[in-house]
Design an enzyme around this catalytic site. Structure first.
Site, short mmCIF file in Angstrom:
data_model
loop_
_atom_site.label_atom_id
_atom_site.label_comp_id
_atom_site.label_asym_id
_atom_site.label_seq_id
_atom_site.Cartn_x
_atom_site.Cartn_y
_atom_site.Cartn_z
N ASP A 233 0.86 -1.18 0.00
CA ASP A 233 0.00 0.00 0.00
C ASP A 233 0.90 1.24 0.00
OD1 ASP A 233 -3.09 0.65 0.66
OD2 ASP A 233 -1.72 2.20 1.47
N LEU A 234 0.54 2.17 -0.91
CA LEU A 234 1.38 3.37 -1.01
C LEU A 234 1.06 4.31 0.15
CD1 LEU A 234 1.27 4.15 -4.82
CD2 LEU A 234 3.01 2.92 -3.53
N ASP B 118 -4.53 2.50 -4.44
CA ASP B 118 -3.07 2.51 -4.31
C ASP B 118 -2.58 1.23 -3.66
OD1 ASP B 118 -4.26 2.96 -1.95
OD2 ASP B 118 -2.95 4.61 -1.30
#
Lengths: 326, 449
Positions: free
Chosen positions: B324-325, B367
């Protein structure tokens, strides 16, 4: 006057001769031709011979083909009209089985187009032998020896599975057609002038002169055309109303023109085939010759001439190939 | 290689098909040719046999006649030939039936001609001798003075006149008007009377039979077998032309059908191929993320079970990395969605470069990325995760100051953590949350929490 008539005489005779000569030619050469025994005796003929003399082909085990076609009687029968299986006499006197050819109708009134049809007709009507084809096939198929003989006489493809009426018919007819009876007269025709007696030679000349040869010609001395019985003088045999045999070919064709028309019989072995005529009414050959000359030729023959013609006819006696007789 | 082989097979099939068709038409042609040949020789033979029968019938009245066996032979051959025809077309067979009927009537007439001819020959044979005998007995009577010369002449003239009448009645008839009436029988000597009567009978018979002979021959001529045979020959040549044309037509039809068939088959295959293409394209579309070209959640679900199955078989380890960004929301807010999208594409490329060929990279959310790594072990997973972390830690320059992007990664392992495919992803997700909770931009193993 006489000179004139002599000239006329000469002229007329010459013209007449010229007119007649193509016709009289028939009475000189080739009117009668010689016959021979079959060149090769095949297994099929021998098989046919066995069938011909086999009494098992009849219902009561008493009749064979040879019952009506006796070999010591010139292939004919001594009976006026042979008694059939049903107990009734046959329609006609039996004709000779010898010297039948495949190229002309058979029987007294030409009712059979071929020997095969004669045989088929005889068995299908069940009058003479009393057995149907089915029963005959059964009797022959159950006989081991016949089966063996048939397999020898026919190829495997011809025979197929069982022996059928076609094979039996073929074997019998092959045998019958092989029954030619060359005689001393045939030797005479082929150039041996001493083969027959002087009496017979004279008889042959008379036979031509009187015109018997007009009808009795060909290789079988007859048997190859139809003729009315009673050309010059009506022939009236004794007959009953039920029996219409004397009407001849009319019984077969139903045409008025065929009344009293019969197939001219072959004269080979004629001295042996007494009684004569379609109804077997006359036993004596001399009487027959006399009647024939009177009714067919419009001539009266002397006893001397009849004796000579009989001598000629006796020279026509012959037998089939030795391997083909019983 | 496979494609070439297919092409060779197809072209060989075509060659075989065309060759087979060609040989079929050829054999059809030859069989028809043989049949026509047999019919041709049959018609020819009928012509010959008919001519020979006619010849034999004419010969009956000629100098060269010997006996009736020859006529019978000619008739018999003819009849047998008509009875055993080869296979005939329908039209020809009907003509043959006519011929059979005609031959039957003709033979009946020939039979009559034969019997008639025998009587004719008999009378003609007898008459010269009879006239001679009568002339002699008349002369004897003259010598014995029973008859005068005038009487003898009258008898003779009458006799010869009758003979001529028998041969050619009309011419004599004209002259007879001048000649005296028939001399009476009374004057004749007794032995000559019988002959005289007999002479009259034979002369009458001759006239009658001659007339009948003429009529019969006329009747025979009226049976026009030749015409029917010509008709047969004509029909046969017509049939030949027709059958030839028919064969050609069949051939062209057949080729036409063949082409149409081929076109239909080709169209079918093209349609099938197009359908397949469309179908696979659609299938691919449903499994990919349109933005980055990576797999999506659906693809992950599908592939996961396959990876697990393979791992189960080969007893290897499958690792799942949940990425996960961090700070991606900032990028979107400050740089705009367009830039954010560009960043995602860039990140996808970076992920691809960091991973092996058999590893699966999917974008499961805005994301969120999930990476599946088969044939792995914990060390390898850790190393890959480290690399990814390094690659995804970016600093994007902006006029408001740089925007920082990093990643939080959760790792779960098959079979040590769980054997369920979906659970494996959930566990990785949980591990990722742990990483977020632990201050972002770090890696957490599920087995450690």
């Amino acid at each position: 006057m006489i000179n004139n008539s002599m000239f006329l005489n000469f002229l007329i005779v010459t013209t007449l001769f010229l007119w007649v000569s193509p016709y009289s030619n028939a009475h000189q050469a080739d009117a009668i031709t010689a016959i021979q025994w079959p060149v090769k005796i095949t297994p099929k003929m021998l098989l046919g011979k066995r069938l011909f003399f086999d009494k098992r082909l009849s219902k009561d085990y008493k009749t064979s083909c040879a019952s009506c076609h006796q070999f010591d009687r010139g292939g004919s029968s001594f009976e006026k009209r042979p008694i059939q299986h049903s107990g009734k006499p046959a329609k006609h006197n039996s004709t000779s089985i010898f010297n039948i050819t495949q190229n002309y109708k058979l029987g007294w009134i030409g009712q059979f187009a071929s020997a095969e049809l004669h045989l088929n007709n005889l068995i299908e009507e069940k009058k003479d032998m009393g057995l149907s084809w089915m029963e005959i096939e059964q009797r022959i198929n159950t006989d081991a020896e016949y089966v063996k003989l048939f397999t020898q006489a026919f190829t495997a493809t011809e025979l197929g599975g069982d022996i059928t009426r076609g094979h039996i018919n073929q074997a019998l007819v092959t045998y019958e057609l092989a029954l030619t009876t060359p005689s001393s007269f045939d030797l005479y025709l082929q150039g041996d002038k001493t083969a027959i007696t002087e009496q017979a030679v004279k008889g042959f000349e008379l036979f031509q002169d009187y015109g018997c040869v007009s009808c009795h010609q060909g290789k079988n001395i007859g048997g190859n055309l139809f003729q009315k019985l009673g050309v010059f003088e009506t022939y009236q045999p004794a007959f009953s109303m039920e029996d219409r045999t004397h009407l001849g070919r009319y019984n077969y064709s139903g045409k008025a023109i065929d009344r009293q028309v019969f197939r001219v019989p072959s004269l080979r072995n004629v001295a042996l085939t007494s009684p004569y005529f379609h109804d077997g009414s006359i036993y004596d050959l001399g009487t027959v010759i006399k009647l024939m000359a009177k009714h067919q030729l419009g001539r009266n023959l002397s006893e001397v001439d009849i004796a000579r013609i009989i001598a000629f006819l006796q020279s026509l006696n012959g037998m089939p190939h030795p391997e083909l007789i019983p | 290689m496979n494609k070439h082989f297919k092409m060779v097979l197809i072209s060989a099939g075509f060659v075989l098909l065309i060759g087979g068709l060609y040989s079929y038409f050829e054999s059809e042609k030859t069989s028809q040719f043989q049949l026509n040949n047999s019919i041709h020789s049959y018609v020819n033979e009928i012509e010959k046999l008919d001519a020979s029968l006619d010849k034999q019938v004419l010969l009956i009245n000629s100098w060269y006649f010997s006996n009736y066996d020859a006529v019978n032979q000619a008739y018999h051959q003819y009849q047998r030939f008509l009875d055993n025809p080869p296979y005939l077309p329908k039209k020809l067979a009907s003509v043959l039936l006519n011929l059979n009927d005609q031959l039957a009537t003709k033979t009946e007439l020939i039979e009559q001609v034969k019997s008639n001819n025998a009587v004719l020959r008999n009378s003609l044979n007898y008459l010269p001798a009879l006239t001679n005998k009568l002339a002699l007995s008349l002369e004897v009577a003259g010598k014995q003075k029973q008859l005068t010369n005038v009487q003898i002449n009258a008898y003779k003239q009458h006799m010869y006149r009758l003979v001529f009448q028998g041969i050619a009645s009309q011419l004599i008839h004209h002259r007879t008007k001048k000649i005296k009436k028939i001399p009476s029988l009374v004057d004749l000597p007794a032995e000559a009377v019988v002959d005289w009567k007999n002479f009259n009978v034979h002369i009458n018979m001759l006239i009658e039979v001659k007339q009948l002979d003429k009529e019969l021959h006329e009747q025979i001529e009226q049976i026009e077998m030749k015409k029917n045979i010509e008709l047969l020959a004509g029909m046969f040549s017509q049939h030949l032309a027709e059958s030839d044309q028919q064969l050609k037509q069949y051939q062209s039809w057949f080729i036409g059908y063949l082409f149409i068939g081929l076109i239909v088959i080709t169209a079918f295959f093209i349609a099938l191929r197009y359908y397949n293409q469309q179908h696979s394209k659609y299938k691919k579309q449903t499994l990919t993320d349109p933005l980055t070209g990576l797999g999506n959640r659906r693809k992950l679900d599908k592939a996961m079970s396959i990876y697990i199955e393979q791992a189960k078989k080969s007893k290897t380890i499958v690792g799942v990395l949940f990425i996960d960004l961090d700070g991606f929301k900032n990028v979107n807010d400050s740089l705009g969605h367009k830039r954010g999208d560009q960043l995602l594409v860039q990140i996808a490329k970076r992920l691809e470069s960091a991973l092996r060929r058999h590893d699966l990279i999917t974008r499961t959310g805005g994301d969120e990325f999930v990476v599946v790594i088969p044939n792995a072990n914990i060390e390898v997973l850790q190393r890959i995760a480290d690399q990814i972390l390094r690659l995804l830690t970016l600093e994007i320059k902006h006029r408001d100051g740089p925007v920082l992007v990093s990643a939080s990664i959760g790792i779960s392992c098959y079979p040590t953590d769980t054997e369920g495919a979906l659970q494996l992803i959930e566990y990785a997700d949980e591990a990722m949350y742990q990483a977020k909770a632990d201050g972002k931009s770090c890696i957490r193993l599920f087995m450690d929490i």
